[in-house]
Design a protein around this motif. Structure first.
Motif, short mmCIF file in Angstrom:
data_model
loop_
_atom_site.label_atom_id
_atom_site.label_comp_id
_atom_site.label_asym_id
_atom_site.label_seq_id
_atom_site.Cartn_x
_atom_site.Cartn_y
_atom_site.Cartn_z
N UNK A 181 -1.74 -1.35 6.00
CA UNK A 181 -2.52 -2.50 5.31
C UNK A 181 -1.70 -3.31 4.35
N UNK A 182 -0.81 -2.74 3.43
CA UNK A 182 -0.22 -3.39 2.52
C UNK A 182 0.89 -4.35 3.21
N UNK A 183 1.57 -3.78 4.12
CA UNK A 183 2.67 -4.56 4.92
C UNK A 183 2.07 -5.63 5.68
N UNK A 184 0.89 -5.32 6.39
CA UNK A 184 0.28 -6.37 7.20
C UNK A 184 0.07 -7.55 6.56
N UNK A 185 -0.59 -7.57 5.29
CA UNK A 185 -1.04 -8.72 4.50
C UNK A 185 0.21 -9.23 3.53
N UNK A 186 1.33 -8.42 3.31
CA UNK A 186 2.22 -9.00 2.38
C UNK A 186 3.76 -8.99 2.89
N UNK A 187 3.85 -8.50 4.00
CA UNK A 187 5.33 -8.17 4.64
C UNK A 187 5.78 -7.10 4.15
N UNK A 188 7.21 -6.93 4.11
CA UNK A 188 7.91 -5.71 3.63
C UNK A 188 8.53 -5.94 2.18
N UNK A 189 7.69 -5.10 1.56
CA UNK A 189 8.12 -5.04 0.11
C UNK A 189 8.64 -3.48 -0.25
N UNK A 190 9.91 -3.67 -0.72
CA UNK A 190 10.67 -2.28 -0.69
C UNK A 190 10.58 -1.69 -2.49
N UNK A 191 10.96 -0.57 -2.49
CA UNK A 191 11.16 0.21 -3.94
C UNK A 191 9.94 0.45 -4.63
N UNK A 192 8.94 -0.24 -4.55
CA UNK A 192 7.76 0.08 -5.29
C UNK A 192 7.31 1.50 -4.93
N UNK A 193 7.18 1.84 -3.88
CA UNK A 193 6.73 3.34 -3.29
C UNK A 193 7.88 4.47 -3.82
N UNK A 194 8.96 3.82 -3.99
CA UNK A 194 10.33 4.75 -4.42
C UNK A 194 10.45 4.99 -5.88
N UNK A 195 10.36 3.96 -6.66
CA UNK A 195 10.65 3.78 -8.00
C UNK A 195 9.61 4.26 -9.06
N UNK A 196 8.35 3.80 -8.57
CA UNK A 196 7.20 4.25 -9.45
C UNK A 196 6.67 5.49 -9.68
N UNK A 197 6.81 6.54 -8.71
CA UNK A 197 6.60 7.78 -8.72
C UNK A 197 7.94 8.64 -9.40
N UNK A 198 8.99 8.09 -9.27
CA UNK A 198 10.28 8.64 -10.03
C UNK A 198 9.87 8.20 -11.59
N UNK A 199 9.57 7.06 -12.00
CA UNK A 199 9.51 6.84 -13.47
C UNK A 199 8.25 7.72 -14.23
N UNK A 200 7.25 7.74 -13.66
CA UNK A 200 6.25 8.47 -13.99
C UNK A 200 6.18 10.06 -14.03
N UNK A 201 7.18 10.45 -13.23
CA UNK A 201 7.66 11.78 -12.95
C UNK A 201 8.43 12.24 -14.09
N UNK A 202 9.53 11.17 -14.58
CA UNK A 202 10.21 11.17 -15.69
C UNK A 202 9.36 11.58 -16.99
N UNK A 203 8.46 10.57 -16.89
CA UNK A 203 7.84 10.41 -18.28
C UNK A 203 6.69 11.49 -18.45
#
Length: 364
Positions: free
Chosen positions: A277-299
């Motif tokens: 659903x996200x890609x269909x309306x916004x195109x390919x957006x990278x690194x959001x799903x990769x980095x955000x969980x990393x940062x919260x896991x660190x915190x």
């Protein structure tokens, strides 16, 4: 002996209790900070742009629309606010929350902090659907053709990857990843083939779509994404406890009553729904799903009861902020959103990788 042994035993106990209280408080503080940041960025995004609207006018118009006083603005600022800015802010919030939550689920299901939705071909499959519809000149859904084709192709790709990786009624993480890599490579070849046969106008449209953007945000697009995003974001936290058990390993999780195969099927489908659903309306957006969980896991640690909803909130903050930067940094031009997230995300991820390896000797 007792006089010597008692104080050392009591001190660590006090320290442990204090540390636990601090850890219990961290998720609440982070959640409050992310919520406040999202409100501030949302208001700024609603007011800033080629046509600036003062913050007081934004608040007055919103209050007027919801029946809490305020007043309507003049025709032009009212139209800009409600027909251009707010749909874009809302879509950025939904897309960012979907990608952030999908990233946390993928990392939990695969037991690997490098996992993200693109690993199992969702993004590349959706790209094939969008590129094919543009290159072939399809128009059976009018202006929605590209969006519908991208969404359907993304879901079909995930089902294909899962079907190909399943054997004997079970699937393995390694097989899923390797199948996803193969499908991604095949999807890339198909995209290249469609681009080769497309004309110049179609190539420009394909390129713009692949770079990622929210420039075409409208309320109908928001309503199209809302059911998928809401369903995925409501279902995902229900599986937080099982993801915590899965983090112990597949065999211990099974002994503790987790149906690992069923859990994997359900969460892969949730990830597919959110990401497609996200890609269909916004195109390919990278690194959001990769980095955000990393940062919260660190915190706040690896617990999924906070990590899953926290990643959704953090993803919304990141994408609303990134879209604001994309519109204002190079004004009056607009930077591609996917390019902007990749430019900032890839160096940061490299720093994160080096930091973790230096301090912990790896990702364990």
């Amino acid at each position: 002996m007792t006089l010597v042994s008692k104080p050392p035993a009591a001190a660590p106990a006090r320290e442990t209790a204090t540390a636990r209280r601090g850890r219990r408080g961290t998720p609440a503080l982070i959640t409050a900070a992310l919520a406040a940041a999202l409100v501030v960025l949302g208001l700024l995004s609603a007011g800033l742009g080629a046509y600036d609207i003062p913050l007081g006018d934004v608040l007055a118009s919103v209050r007027h629309r919801v029946g809490l006083g305020g007043h309507a603005l003049d025709r032009v600022p009212e139209s800009v606010l409600w027909n251009v800015r707010l749909p874009r802010v809302t879509l950025a919030l939904l897309v960012g929350a979907s990608l952030g939550c999908a990233g946390a689920l993928m990392q939990g299901v695969f037991g690997n902090p490098l996992a993200e939705p693109g690993v199992i071909g969702i993004s590349s499959g959706a790209a094939v659907g969008a590129v094919a519809s543009i290159a072939l000149g399809l128009s059976f859904f009018g202006n929605w053709t590209v969006t519908v084709c991208a969404f359907v192709a993304g879901l079909v790709t995930v089902l294909l990857v899962y079907a190909l990786s399943r054997e004997g009624g079970r699937s393995e993480v390694v097989t899923l990843i390797l199948t996803g890599i193969a499908v991604n490579a095949f999807a890339g070849a198909l995209i290249g083939l469609f681009i080769f046969f497309a004309d110049n106008a179609q190539v420009s449209q394909i390129t713009f779509w692949q770079l990622g953007s929210l420039a075409q945000a409208t309320w109908p697009k928001v309503l199209a994404v809302l059911p998928c995003a809401a369903a995925g974001l409501l279902v995902a936290p229900l599986y937080a406890r099982k993801l915590d058990l899965l983090a112990l390993g597949e065999r211990p999780a099974r002994h503790l009553g987790v149906d690992v195969e069923r859990l994997r099927i359900v969460l892969v489908l949730v990830v597919a729904l959110l990401t497609a659903a996200a890609v269909a309306v916004a195109g390919i957006i990278t690194f959001v799903g990769l980095l955000v969980p990393h940062l919260l896991r660190m915190a706040a640690g690896p617990g999924h009861r906070f990590l899953v909803p926290g990643s959704a909130l953090g993803g919304a903050v990141v994408l609303v902020g990134a879209d604001l930067a994309a519109r204002t940094v190079a004004a009056p031009a607009e930077l591609p959103l996917g390019v902007l997230t990749a430019l900032f995300g890839s160096p940061f991820f490299f720093w994160l990788l080096r930091r973790t390896r230096r301090k912990q000797g790896g990702w364990a």
